[in-house]
Motif scaffolding. Structure first.
Motif, PDB file in Angstrom:
ATOM      1  N   ARG A 166       6.103  15.748 105.373  1.00  0.00           N
ATOM      2  CA  ARG A 166       6.153  14.423 105.994  1.00  0.00           C
ATOM      3  C   ARG A 166       4.761  13.980 106.440  1.00  0.00           C
ATOM      4  O   ARG A 166       4.364  12.826 106.218  1.00  0.00           O
ATOM      5  N   ALA A 167       3.997  14.881 107.046  1.00  0.00           N
ATOM      6  CA  ALA A 167       2.644  14.529 107.477  1.00  0.00           C
ATOM      7  C   ALA A 167       1.758  14.210 106.282  1.00  0.00           C
ATOM      8  O   ALA A 167       0.911  13.310 106.344  1.00  0.00           O
ATOM      9  N   PHE A 168       1.972  14.930 105.173  1.00  0.00           N
ATOM     10  CA  PHE A 168       1.199  14.684 103.957  1.00  0.00           C
ATOM     11  C   PHE A 168       1.449  13.267 103.446  1.00  0.00           C
ATOM     12  O   PHE A 168       0.508  12.547 103.074  1.00  0.00           O
ATOM     13  N   LEU A 169       2.694  12.842 103.428  1.00  0.00           N
ATOM     14  CA  LEU A 169       3.019  11.486 102.981  1.00  0.00           C
ATOM     15  C   LEU A 169       2.583  10.442 104.001  1.00  0.00           C
ATOM     16  O   LEU A 169       2.059   9.384 103.635  1.00  0.00           O
ATOM     17  N   ARG A 170       2.779  10.746 105.269  1.00  0.00           N
ATOM     18  CA  ARG A 170       2.482   9.775 106.305  1.00  0.00           C
ATOM     19  C   ARG A 170       0.984   9.493 106.405  1.00  0.00           C
ATOM     20  O   ARG A 170       0.587   8.406 106.873  1.00  0.00           O
ATOM     21  N   ALA A 171       0.162  10.435 105.978  1.00  0.00           N
ATOM     22  CA  ALA A 171      -1.283  10.204 105.992  1.00  0.00           C
ATOM     23  C   ALA A 171      -1.663   9.024 105.116  1.00  0.00           C
ATOM     24  O   ALA A 171      -2.740   8.439 105.283  1.00  0.00           O
ATOM     25  N   ARG A 172      -0.786   8.645 104.196  1.00  0.00           N
ATOM     26  CA  ARG A 172      -1.016   7.489 103.327  1.00  0.00           C
ATOM     27  C   ARG A 172      -0.546   6.196 103.981  1.00  0.00           C
ATOM     28  O   ARG A 172      -0.691   5.120 103.404  1.00  0.00           O
ATOM     29  N   GLY A 173       0.042   6.310 105.168  1.00  0.00           N
ATOM     30  CA  GLY A 173       0.517   5.127 105.880  1.00  0.00           C
ATOM     31  C   GLY A 173       2.033   5.113 105.969  1.00  0.00           C
ATOM     32  O   GLY A 173       2.734   5.653 105.108  1.00  0.00           O
ATOM     33  N   LEU A 174       2.542   4.488 107.017  1.00  0.00           N
ATOM     34  CA  LEU A 174       3.983   4.404 107.207  1.00  0.00           C
ATOM     35  C   LEU A 174       4.656   3.618 106.086  1.00  0.00           C
ATOM     36  O   LEU A 174       5.797   3.905 105.704  1.00  0.00           O
ATOM     37  N   GLY A 175       3.940   2.627 105.529  1.00  0.00           N
ATOM     38  CA  GLY A 175       4.497   1.855 104.426  1.00  0.00           C
ATOM     39  C   GLY A 175       4.742   2.727 103.213  1.00  0.00           C
ATOM     40  O   GLY A 175       5.790   2.611 102.551  1.00  0.00           O
ATOM     41  N   PHE A 176       3.795   3.609 102.906  1.00  0.00           N
ATOM     42  CA  PHE A 176       3.967   4.507 101.765  1.00  0.00           C
ATOM     43  C   PHE A 176       5.131   5.456 102.018  1.00  0.00           C
ATOM     44  O   PHE A 176       5.946   5.712 101.120  1.00  0.00           O
ATOM     45  N   LEU A 177       5.215   5.998 103.237  1.00  0.00           N
ATOM     46  CA  LEU A 177       6.309   6.909 103.565  1.00  0.00           C
ATOM     47  C   LEU A 177       7.654   6.217 103.379  1.00  0.00           C
ATOM     48  O   LEU A 177       8.581   6.777 102.781  1.00  0.00           O
ATOM     49  N   ALA A 178       7.767   4.981 103.854  1.00  0.00           N
ATOM     50  CA  ALA A 178       9.030   4.247 103.727  1.00  0.00           C
ATOM     51  C   ALA A 178       9.369   3.971 102.265  1.00  0.00           C
ATOM     52  O   ALA A 178      10.527   4.137 101.842  1.00  0.00           O
ATOM     53  N   ARG A 179       8.370   3.570 101.494  1.00  0.00           N
ATOM     54  CA  ARG A 179       8.616   3.308 100.067  1.00  0.00           C
ATOM     55  C   ARG A 179       9.022   4.584  99.345  1.00  0.00           C
ATOM     56  O   ARG A 179       9.881   4.565  98.447  1.00  0.00           O
ATOM     57  N   GLY A 180       8.413   5.694  99.734  1.00  0.00           N
ATOM     58  CA  GLY A 180       8.766   6.958  99.113  1.00  0.00           C
ATOM     59  C   GLY A 180      10.194   7.368  99.402  1.00  0.00           C
ATOM     60  O   GLY A 180      10.916   7.842  98.511  1.00  0.00           O
ATOM     61  N   VAL A 181      10.626   7.185 100.640  1.00  0.00           N
ATOM     62  CA  VAL A 181      11.999   7.517 101.003  1.00  0.00           C
ATOM     63  C   VAL A 181      12.980   6.635 100.234  1.00  0.00           C
ATOM     64  O   VAL A 181      13.998   7.112  99.705  1.00  0.00           O
ATOM     65  N   LEU A 182      12.698   5.343 100.138  1.00  0.00           N
ATOM     66  CA  LEU A 182      13.578   4.440  99.400  1.00  0.00           C
ATOM     67  C   LEU A 182      13.656   4.813  97.920  1.00  0.00           C
ATOM     68  O   LEU A 182      14.728   4.771  97.312  1.00  0.00           O
ATOM     69  N   ALA A 183      12.499   5.175  97.346  1.00  0.00           N
ATOM     70  CA  ALA A 183      12.498   5.589  95.939  1.00  0.00           C
ATOM     71  C   ALA A 183      13.314   6.861  95.751  1.00  0.00           C
ATOM     72  O   ALA A 183      14.032   7.019  94.754  1.00  0.00           O
ATOM     73  N   GLY A 184      13.221   7.789  96.724  1.00  0.00           N
ATOM     74  CA  GLY A 184      13.998   9.015  96.643  1.00  0.00           C
ATOM     75  C   GLY A 184      15.491   8.764  96.726  1.00  0.00           C
ATOM     76  O   GLY A 184      16.285   9.373  95.988  1.00  0.00           O
ATOM     77  N   VAL A 185      15.899   7.860  97.614  1.00  0.00           N
ATOM     78  CA  VAL A 185      17.322   7.501  97.734  1.00  0.00           C
ATOM     79  C   VAL A 185      17.811   6.866  96.428  1.00  0.00           C
ATOM     80  O   VAL A 185      18.901   7.178  95.932  1.00  0.00           O
ATOM     81  N   ARG A 186      16.978   5.991  95.851  1.00  0.00           N
ATOM     82  CA  ARG A 186      17.347   5.372  94.581  1.00  0.00           C
ATOM     83  C   ARG A 186      17.549   6.426  93.498  1.00  0.00           C
ATOM     84  O   ARG A 186      18.512   6.356  92.717  1.00  0.00           O
TER      85      ARG A 186
END
Length: 321
Positions: A166-186
């Motif tokens: 999570r910290a690895f993804l969040r280092a790219r910004g909260l927007g990236f983390l959110a987009r990543g989670v949505l892509a994973g759910v899809r």
């Protein structure tokens, strides 16, 4: 914690009786399989011709979808220095089974490490009671977790470790983390009917479309430089990998009781050196080596030689003759 910085571009690492002389050992290799989560994992055991019961180093991790590239040469160097080395492909990568391909899942990867150790213990041709774990990238964090729960491990090499997905993804910004989670759910929702929804493993920052696990400057080009031209490597991974990484957020840092060598690159923009320093600060018996390399230089040329050199010096102290 002991700190060591190597800043001289001409210095290839610590010098010792092993590194200054040509290889003292011939070695043989053999394919070995084991089961993890009901699936077959494949590795290769590199064994020196002597001693009769060499200490064992277990390696895995590294670049996503390319785990056999770079670390196989680590195993060769270790075997030529008198250590048995077992390098294996995690599930969903390389020669190991598992669908979809290139799936990144920290929980599954820990199971793979534990299954590999279970398969190695009790072998008569290696000293499995003198085992060191060597993990790179996400595996650099996994080996700390495994060693913290297994007092039989004699040492750990944690190279450019990622302790929290999570910290690895969040280092790219909260927007990236959110987009990543949505892509994973899809991906989770659509894959039973329409197949895997994937994202890039590596993309340059100039590529504005889509998601990529790694998007530092020149990331895709550097991947291609490390992966051989004839290798079967695809620059895609299931988007559910981002969901698994977002869920990976350990409450407490692992604290192995055995000695730990942390290796980081001062030019690494994927796993910054300050993150490696922070990880080392949380481990009581640790040594930190800072090398003037970027993330990809750990897998080829002088950067790999330096990392192996420091690793061998650590092994000599932890389990050597």
């Amino acid at each position: 914690m002991t700190r060591s910085a190597v800043g001289d571009e001409g210095d290839s690492g610590p010098k010792s009786r092993r590194r200054d002389r040509p290889s003292r050992y011939d070695f043989s290799t053999g394919r070995m399989t084991f089961r993890s989560g009901g699936e077959r994992c494949v590795g290769r055991l590199y064994r020196p011709d002597r001693p009769a019961d060499p200490a064992l180093v277990v390696l895995s991790g590294g670049l996503v979808g390319a785990s056999a590239f770079g670390l196989d040469e680590y195993a060769e160097r270790l075997a030529s220095a008198g250590y048995a080395a077992f390098h294996f492909d995690l599930r969903h990568t390389g020669d190991s089974d598992g669908q979809p391909r290139n799936l990144v899942d920290p929980a599954r990867q820990r199971e793979d490490w534990e299954a590999a150790l279970s398969g190695l213990r009790g072998r008569a041709d290696v000293a499995s009671d003198r085992t060191v774990l060597w993990g790179a990238g996400l595996a650099g964090g996994t080996v700390l977790d495994v060693a913290a729960d297994d007092p039989r491990i004699r040492g750990v090499v944690s190279q450019a470790p990622i302790l929290s997905g999570r910290a690895f993804l969040r280092a790219r910004g909260l927007g990236f983390l959110a987009r990543g989670v949505l892509a994973g759910v899809r991906d989770r929702l659509q894959s039973p009917l329409f197949g895997v929804h994937s994202v890039s493993v590596a993309a340059d920052r100039a590529e504005k479309r889509g998601l990529a696990l790694v998007s530092t400057p020149g990331a895709h080009r550097r991947y291609r430089e490390v992966v051989p031209d004839d290798a079967d490597w695809e620059n895609r991974l299931p988007a559910r990998s981002l969901l698994a990484l977002a869920r990976h957020a350990p409450d407490d840092p692992p604290r192995p009781s055995c000695p730990v060598l942390f290796v980081g690159g001062t030019r690494d923009d994927i796993v910054p050196i300050d993150a490696v320093e922070e990880a080392a600060d949380g481990v009581p018996e640790s040594t930190l080596v800072s090398l003037p390399v970027d993330h990809f230089e750990f897998y080829s040329g002088e950067g790999r030689a330096r990392a192996v050199g420091h690793g061998l010096a650590f092994l000599d102290g932890a389990v050597g003759e």
